[in-house]
Write a protein that holds these residues in place. Structure first.
Motif, PDB file in Angstrom:
ATOM      1  N   MET A 127       0.803  -1.222   0.000  1.00 56.19           N
ATOM      2  CA  MET A 127       0.000   0.000   0.000  1.00 56.19           C
ATOM      3  C   MET A 127       0.837   1.274   0.000  1.00 56.19           C
ATOM      4  O   MET A 127       0.292   2.370  -0.064  1.00 56.19           O
ATOM      5  N   GLY A 128       2.151   1.116   0.078  1.00 51.51           N
ATOM      6  CA  GLY A 128       3.025   2.286   0.065  1.00 51.51           C
ATOM      7  C   GLY A 128       2.852   3.191   1.270  1.00 51.51           C
ATOM      8  O   GLY A 128       2.911   4.422   1.147  1.00 51.51           O
ATOM      9  N   LEU A 129       2.669   2.602   2.452  1.00 57.43           N
ATOM     10  CA  LEU A 129       2.389   3.392   3.649  1.00 57.43           C
ATOM     11  C   LEU A 129       3.647   3.823   4.396  1.00 57.43           C
ATOM     12  O   LEU A 129       3.567   4.615   5.331  1.00 57.43           O
ATOM     13  N   THR A 130       4.794   3.276   4.026  1.00 58.45           N
ATOM     14  CA  THR A 130       6.055   3.690   4.641  1.00 58.45           C
ATOM     15  C   THR A 130       7.040   4.082   3.549  1.00 58.45           C
ATOM     16  O   THR A 130       6.953   3.610   2.415  1.00 58.45           O
ATOM     17  N   LYS A 131       7.993   4.937   3.906  1.00 56.98           N
ATOM     18  CA  LYS A 131       8.917   5.507   2.926  1.00 56.98           C
ATOM     19  C   LYS A 131      10.292   4.852   2.926  1.00 56.98           C
ATOM     20  O   LYS A 131      11.095   5.092   2.021  1.00 56.98           O
ATOM     21  N   GLU A 135      11.541   2.724   8.526  1.00 55.22           N
ATOM     22  CA  GLU A 135      10.196   3.088   8.973  1.00 55.22           C
ATOM     23  C   GLU A 135       9.295   1.861   9.008  1.00 55.22           C
ATOM     24  O   GLU A 135       8.494   1.680   9.937  1.00 55.22           O
ATOM     25  N   THR A 136       9.419   0.992   7.989  1.00 57.98           N
ATOM     26  CA  THR A 136       8.634  -0.240   7.959  1.00 57.98           C
ATOM     27  C   THR A 136       8.964  -1.113   9.160  1.00 57.98           C
ATOM     28  O   THR A 136       8.063  -1.626   9.841  1.00 57.98           O
ATOM     29  N   ASP A 137      10.260  -1.277   9.430  1.00 58.32           N
ATOM     30  CA  ASP A 137      10.671  -2.111  10.567  1.00 58.32           C
ATOM     31  C   ASP A 137      10.135  -1.553  11.885  1.00 58.32           C
ATOM     32  O   ASP A 137       9.736  -2.313  12.778  1.00 58.32           O
ATOM     33  N   GLU A 138      10.130  -0.244  12.012  1.00 56.73           N
ATOM     34  CA  GLU A 138       9.618   0.372  13.242  1.00 56.73           C
ATOM     35  C   GLU A 138       8.132   0.069  13.421  1.00 56.73           C
ATOM     36  O   GLU A 138       7.689  -0.270  14.529  1.00 56.73           O
ATOM     37  N   ARG A 139       7.353   0.177  12.310  1.00 61.97           N
ATOM     38  CA  ARG A 139       5.919  -0.111  12.386  1.00 61.97           C
ATOM     39  C   ARG A 139       5.680  -1.586  12.710  1.00 61.97           C
ATOM     40  O   ARG A 139       4.780  -1.921  13.484  1.00 61.97           O
ATOM     41  N   LEU A 175      -3.487  -5.580  11.464  1.00 63.62           N
ATOM     42  CA  LEU A 175      -3.557  -4.291  12.155  1.00 63.62           C
ATOM     43  C   LEU A 175      -2.410  -3.338  11.815  1.00 63.62           C
ATOM     44  O   LEU A 175      -2.443  -2.173  12.221  1.00 63.62           O
ATOM     45  N   VAL A 176      -1.410  -3.800  11.072  1.00 64.17           N
ATOM     46  CA  VAL A 176      -0.228  -2.972  10.840  1.00 64.17           C
ATOM     47  C   VAL A 176      -0.545  -1.741   9.993  1.00 64.17           C
ATOM     48  O   VAL A 176       0.156  -0.721  10.072  1.00 64.17           O
ATOM     49  N   THR A 177      -1.609  -1.788   9.178  1.00 60.82           N
ATOM     50  CA  THR A 177      -1.965  -0.637   8.343  1.00 60.82           C
ATOM     51  C   THR A 177      -2.745   0.423   9.113  1.00 60.82           C
ATOM     52  O   THR A 177      -3.076   1.465   8.557  1.00 60.82           O
ATOM     53  N   GLY A 178      -3.079   0.141  10.381  1.00 58.33           N
ATOM     54  CA  GLY A 178      -3.838   1.099  11.173  1.00 58.33           C
ATOM     55  C   GLY A 178      -5.311   1.155  10.830  1.00 58.33           C
ATOM     56  O   GLY A 178      -5.879   2.249  10.691  1.00 58.33           O
TER      57      GLY A 178
END
Length: 284
Positions: A127-131, A135-139, A175-178
């Motif tokens: 979905m391209g939600l992280t840059k 940032e992905t690893d943090e989420r 749930l990772v996409t919020g």
């Protein structure tokens, strides 16, 4: 829990043609037939009924994964509003970020070729939600911790985990996409009884912490009684009854609901209540 509906379903019908005919219209399966249901923001709504009642089809329709024949489904979280039946292709990705699904079988839902980290991260990347990878690893680490997963296990593969742990991974992925809304389709049915309560308590905790709204699809009324604050009962595609959980269990209005309740096992050895069999012709 807000009284404002997050999901508003009105007169929903989902029909599937059964084969073809040379002359005339083919017969249809009315998987969902004129169903209306409001799901308030912040609620934990149970959807119950026997196999073939239309529960899963209704849940899939809300997620835009089943075709809608008639009626409407409107999602409104106060930030965005979506008419699910007529949603535009450019809005579908955003809607699916906000409305997610937890699958029934944690063994079949996870790719055996991906690490836990990659399984949870995949929706963010698609979905391209992280840059960035950082940032992905943090989420991923954040949602894994909320789902009570050991962060040291993110590099492992699904085969290394038990059914309960795999379902935690599935929940983290959802749930990772919020999302604001989650359909949990028989989310504990494939788990041992000893693990079910742990996963149910986790879902309730996540509901409070993340301000989630759940549609919990199940055939097990004892499980529904444990987690849901409102229950809707379906039979052969139709909505039989809707009520707050305590009210429905204490004073069911429809004969089909009374039959379902009579089938709940009792821990009292002296409780010899007969299981009631629903006959719609007797209640017509």
């Amino acid at each position: 829990m807000s009284s404002r509906p997050l999901i508003k379903i009105k007169d929903l019908s989902i029909h599937f043609p059964l084969g073809r005919r040379m002359f005339g219209e083919p017969p249809v399966l009315k998987a969902v037939d004129g169903v209306s249901l409001d799901i308030p923001k912040g609620s934990f709504v149970g959807l119950v009924g026997e196999s073939g009642s239309g529960k899963t089809t209704l849940g899939r329709a809300i997620l835009r994964a089943a075709p809608i024949t008639e009626g409407s489904i409107v999602y409104d979280d106060g930030e965005r509003t979506f008419d699910v039946k007529d949603i535009k292709p450019r809005d579908l990705k955003e809607y699916r970020r906000r409305a997610q699904l937890i699958f029934q079988d944690p063994y079949a839902a996870l790719s055996p070729r991906m690490t836990v980290r990659d399984i949870i991260a995949e929706p963010l990347e698609v979905m391209g939600l992280t840059k960035s990878r950082a940032e992905t690893d943090e989420r991923v680490r954040e949602i894994a911790a909320k789902c009570r997963l050991n962060l040291e296990h993110l590099r492992r593969y699904p085969h290394a985990f038990s059914g309960g742990q795999r379902q935690r991974i599935s929940i983290a992925r959802a749930l990772v996409t919020g999302p604001k809304f989650v359909v949990a389709d028989e989310a504990v049915a494939a788990l041992d009884v000893s693990i079910q309560a742990d996963i149910l308590n986790l879902l309730k905790s996540l509901q409070r912490d993340l301000d989630l709204t759940f549609l919990f699809i199940s055939h097990d009324l004892s499980v529904v009684a444990h987690v849901c604050d409102f229950v809707a009962v379906m039979y052969h595609g139709k909505m039989m009854e809707q009520a707050p959980t305590r009210e429905l269990f204490a004073n069911p209005k429809h004969e089909y609901t009374r039959c379902l309740l009579s089938a709940i096992p009792s821990l009292d050895p002296d409780d010899r209540r007969p299981v009631r069999i629903y006959n719609p012709e007797e209640t017509a």
